[in-house]
Design an enzyme around this catalytic site. Sequence first.
Site, short mmCIF file in Angstrom:
data_model
loop_
_atom_site.label_atom_id
_atom_site.label_comp_id
_atom_site.label_asym_id
_atom_site.label_seq_id
_atom_site.Cartn_x
_atom_site.Cartn_y
_atom_site.Cartn_z
N HIS A 222 0.82 -1.21 0.00
CA HIS A 222 0.00 0.00 0.00
C HIS A 222 0.86 1.27 0.00
CE1 HIS A 222 -3.40 2.48 1.95
NE2 HIS A 222 -3.89 2.05 0.81
N LYS A 224 3.29 4.43 -1.08
CA LYS A 224 3.41 5.39 -2.19
C LYS A 224 4.70 6.16 -1.97
CE LYS A 224 -1.24 4.92 -1.42
NZ LYS A 224 -1.86 4.43 -0.17
N ASP A 229 16.59 11.24 -8.09
CA ASP A 229 18.03 11.52 -7.98
C ASP A 229 18.57 11.32 -6.55
OD1 ASP A 229 18.02 12.10 -10.65
OD2 ASP A 229 17.96 14.27 -10.39
N HIS A 400 -9.19 11.24 2.34
CA HIS A 400 -8.37 10.03 2.27
C HIS A 400 -7.06 10.21 3.04
CE1 HIS A 400 -5.85 7.02 -0.10
NE2 HIS A 400 -6.91 6.30 0.19
N LYS A 402 -4.20 10.34 5.86
CA LYS A 402 -3.83 9.50 7.00
C LYS A 402 -2.87 10.32 7.86
CE LYS A 402 -4.13 6.60 3.17
NZ LYS A 402 -5.52 6.29 3.17
N ASP A 407 -0.48 17.56 20.31
CA ASP A 407 -0.02 18.74 21.06
C ASP A 407 0.64 19.79 20.15
OD1 ASP A 407 -1.00 17.59 23.34
OD2 ASP A 407 0.94 16.89 24.06
#
Length: 483
Positions: A222, A224, A229, A400, A402, A407
């Site tokens: 899952h 990404k 470079d 979507h 996450k 604090d």
Amino acid sequence: MDIISILFAVLLVFNVFSAFVIVFLEKRHPTTVWAWLMLLFFLPILGFVLYLIFGQNLTRKRLFDTSEMKSIGIEDLIQEQLGAVKSGSFSFSDDIAAKHRDLIYMHLKNDGAILTQQNDVQIYIDGQNKFDALLHDISQARDHIHLQYYILRNDNLGSQIIEALRQKAAEGITVRVLYDDMGSRTLSRKDLNGILAAGGEAAAFFPKRLPLINLRLNYRNHRKIVIIDGQIGYLGGFNVGDEYVGLSNKFGYWRDTHLRLEGQAVKAAQTRFVLDWNQAHSHSKIRYDDRYFPSLFASGPCSTQIVSSGPDSEWEQIKNGYIKMINSAKHSVTIQTPYFIPDESLMDAIRIASLSGVDVRIMIPSMPDHPFVYWATYSHVGMILRAGARVYIYNRGFIHAKTITVDEEISSVGTANIDVRSFRLNFEVNAFIYHAATTKRLVDAFHYDMGTYASELTLEAYQQRSLWIRSKEAVSHLLSPIL
């Protein structure tokens, strides 16, 4: 009758053996064990087939080759940081990082996640802005492009990315594309022919070995990650597809969170890509050359750890990081997640924080992309509303992101949702950030969404839901351990 008796006896022995494997050898969570035993009891043959597909335990399997990491000194650096953090001699460049040395130590110990300092971190919450920046950075690549997505489509956005990569490969730039076989199931090999013909490479993670059958269907990559470079990195929630730039009629605007990294954190993200690529493309492995790990200078003020988790690991590193963060909260916790299906340990941490007077705020979507997951999410937010947490429903399309902040000091952004699939079944990667100004930008984005595009779900409103919704929640809640 003799033949039937023999078949019955064989089936009985087979089931007993399967149960022995599940109970005594796999050492699973008791709830999972009972679920599989019931399935074997009621569906003896089909149950075992389902177990082969969905029930494999990968913690015993060595999936990633870490031998070269030792040869280039990564293992030594981990041990050096562990000793220095534990003894109190580590030189932190940020007081916030020093304050949370116990969280840093946990990620070092359990995941080998090196603490990198003086990174520049840019935050993208809009898909078009993120992909405009990515396409620009791809166009400027001078040595290599490593691109990894769970979902890679050959639609309008995907074709732009694929064509940009083809052009760079034609210029002689090393281009590698890694995608998940299940997440990118609409992508055909011929969609990448232009990149391959120009000298680029592509690989699928956990591909099917037999037509229509994938015995690792339940375990998906899952992550990404994009590395350009060895100097620029991208990590976060956006996949490659038209819906991620708001072109889906079903979802409308797509709200996500993604990071662009410069600094030593890029080396950590590069290491993760190399491990994943070498697992998926074992006959064309990446060597740990200087070109992939160039010397990098201080780019900004941010301290971060790149933390990975997956079903091959004994520990649920990202989930444990979430729990440790929430347990440290004194004032506030904000969470944005498309799915809110925490296990008991994370649910307890959230409830305890809220019951202790911490201002806990959670934002979830107003629409489902997976109906059972959506109603399981609603059943769980009802439980934390009773503890005093505040829940917001995002109404401008689909959220979507996450993202967790604590604090206004520390935060986490990545690919891991708050559900069992992300914690135990999927291969995930998150950046844990120890920097107040960067975290404050994430908090500000949360409050902007809250004030502009979200409505609050109060306990009173939740308790007035219809019998039909309550029924859907109840069924989905029962299914939540396997969603």
